[in-house]
Motif scaffolding. Sequence first.
Motif, PDB file in Angstrom:
ATOM      1  N   ILE A   2       1.148  -1.292   0.137  1.00 17.55           N
ATOM      2  CA  ILE A   2       0.409  -0.064  -0.414  1.00 17.55           C
ATOM      3  C   ILE A   2       1.280   0.963  -0.143  1.00 17.55           C
ATOM      4  N   VAL A   3       1.463   1.208   0.610  1.00 17.02           N
ATOM      5  CA  VAL A   3       3.051   2.199   0.769  1.00 17.02           C
ATOM      6  C   VAL A   3       3.388   2.685  -0.732  1.00 17.02           C
ATOM      7  N   VAL A   4       4.177   1.616  -1.508  1.00 23.85           N
ATOM      8  CA  VAL A   4       4.762   1.755  -2.506  1.00 23.85           C
ATOM      9  C   VAL A   4       3.302   2.451  -3.462  1.00 23.85           C
ATOM     10  N   VAL A   5       2.253   1.616  -3.647  1.00 21.08           N
ATOM     11  CA  VAL A   5       1.166   2.859  -4.704  1.00 21.08           C
ATOM     12  C   VAL A   5       1.209   3.518  -3.819  1.00 21.08           C
ATOM     13  N   PHE A   6       1.090   3.887  -2.949  1.00 16.05           N
ATOM     14  CA  PHE A   6       0.599   5.065  -2.366  1.00 16.05           C
ATOM     15  C   PHE A   6       1.793   6.665  -2.856  1.00 16.05           C
ATOM     16  N   ALA A   8       3.784   6.396  -5.359  1.00 15.61           N
ATOM     17  CA  ALA A   8       3.783   6.545  -6.900  1.00 15.61           C
ATOM     18  C   ALA A   8       3.260   7.690  -7.116  1.00 15.61           C
ATOM     19  N   LEU A   9       2.113   7.392  -6.325  1.00 14.85           N
ATOM     20  CA  LEU A   9       0.917   8.002  -6.745  1.00 14.85           C
ATOM     21  C   LEU A   9       0.965   9.684  -6.256  1.00 14.85           C
ATOM     22  N   LEU A  10       1.905   9.684  -4.649  1.00 16.59           N
ATOM     23  CA  LEU A  10       2.385  10.853  -4.936  1.00 16.59           C
ATOM     24  C   LEU A  10       3.290  11.522  -5.352  1.00 16.59           C
ATOM     25  N   LEU A  11       4.052  10.776  -6.579  1.00 13.76           N
ATOM     26  CA  LEU A  11       5.050  11.066  -7.073  1.00 13.76           C
ATOM     27  C   LEU A  11       4.266  11.685  -8.174  1.00 13.76           C
ATOM     28  N   SER A  12       3.459  10.560  -8.752  1.00 14.19           N
ATOM     29  CA  SER A  12       3.163  11.227 -10.063  1.00 14.19           C
ATOM     30  C   SER A  12       2.245  12.645  -9.861  1.00 14.19           C
ATOM     31  N   LEU A  13       1.464  12.547  -8.514  1.00 17.56           N
ATOM     32  CA  LEU A  13       0.646  14.124  -8.388  1.00 17.56           C
ATOM     33  C   LEU A  13       1.927  15.919  -8.448  1.00 17.56           C
ATOM     34  N   TYR A  14       3.395  15.127  -7.944  1.00 15.35           N
ATOM     35  CA  TYR A  14       4.291  15.977  -8.029  1.00 15.35           C
ATOM     36  C   TYR A  14       4.802  16.407  -8.801  1.00 15.35           C
ATOM     37  N   ILE A  37      -2.602   3.605   8.735  1.00 17.96           N
ATOM     38  CA  ILE A  37      -4.546   3.279   8.609  1.00 17.96           C
ATOM     39  C   ILE A  37      -5.157   2.815   8.258  1.00 17.96           C
ATOM     40  N   ALA A  38      -4.351   2.288   6.416  1.00 19.24           N
ATOM     41  CA  ALA A  38      -4.615   2.052   5.863  1.00 19.24           C
ATOM     42  C   ALA A  38      -3.514   0.014   5.085  1.00 19.24           C
ATOM     43  N   ALA A  39      -2.395   0.593   6.122  1.00 17.65           N
ATOM     44  CA  ALA A  39      -1.526  -0.726   7.011  1.00 17.65           C
ATOM     45  C   ALA A  39      -1.958  -1.442   7.801  1.00 17.65           C
TER      46      ALA A  39
END
Length: 55
Positions: A2-6, A8-14, A37-39
Amino acid sequence: MIVVVFAALLLSLYILDVIRLSELQKDMGKMFGVMGIAAVAGVLIMLLVKAAEKR
């Protein structure tokens, strides 16, 4: 996972300039809270699935 996907999403948005680095740093505590919480939810789901398989 979950952390890896999150992350990747943050880096994509940046990269797409949807969020700025200063905003990202300011809200880092909240993001780590959400990831935690997700973990925990993911671990609980895995434990429940294993418990259901044993029955």
